[in-house]
Write an enzyme that holds these catalytic residues in place. Sequence first.
Site, short mmCIF file in Angstrom:
data_model
loop_
_atom_site.label_atom_id
_atom_site.label_comp_id
_atom_site.label_asym_id
_atom_site.label_seq_id
_atom_site.Cartn_x
_atom_site.Cartn_y
_atom_site.Cartn_z
N GLY A 138 0.79 -1.22 0.00
CA GLY A 138 0.00 0.00 0.00
C GLY A 138 0.82 1.27 0.00
NE ARG A 139 3.56 2.37 -4.88
CZ ARG A 139 3.41 1.16 -5.42
NH1 ARG A 139 3.29 0.10 -4.63
NH2 ARG A 139 3.39 1.01 -6.73
CG MET A 140 0.90 2.50 4.02
SD MET A 140 0.78 4.28 4.38
CE MET A 140 0.76 4.22 6.16
#
Length: 216
Positions: free
Chosen positions: A194-196
């Site tokens: 999630g691009r985290m």
Amino acid sequence: MDDLREYINKLRFDFSRMQFDESDALNNPFQQFEKWFREAVDAHVNTPNAMTLATASADGIPAARIMLLRNFNENGFVFYTNYNSRKAAHLSASGHAALLFWWPELERQVRIEGTISKQTASESDLYFSSRPDTSKLGAWSSPQSTVIVNRKVLDDEYGQMKKRFAGKTIERPPFWGGYVVKPVRFEFWQGRPGRMHDRIAYREENGQWIIERLAP
């Protein structure tokens, strides 16, 4: 072209292999880099010592290119090039450089920012002596970054250098040698879903390394 743009916009890859927490980070960023570099080697990353070298001209215009890391320790990260090249002019003008390592097999990147200095002549000589003769001749033959008429110019110069050094030791050209990037900042990036992403940075303050988490 529109189809290509649409294809690029749809490119997605969710990183999910590992995580990197502050509690995992070693106190010394050089040791942390060595740990990750060894893991890149063990993972059979293609050319794990390939790195992007970013520089800037005297008027602040950036440039970047792929180089090969040839050594590192707590004194810095070493690469070699022609002292008359465009990158060398940038390094001379700014006194700073940035490095970027990207290891996709591990979904990791490492960013390093620091000051720049030349290796000693003896250190550059030692490394040059370990290179294959073909690479030694290439260093003598290429007026790096200058405009040439065609490929034949290079091939002819290489042929001349081959004759010049036939049966002789190929010494290091005086216009070629090593640079050392002495880090003032590291960032270790681990891809997450999630691009985290996990971003753990080290910055030098009063001779100490401060460890901080950055937002992705």
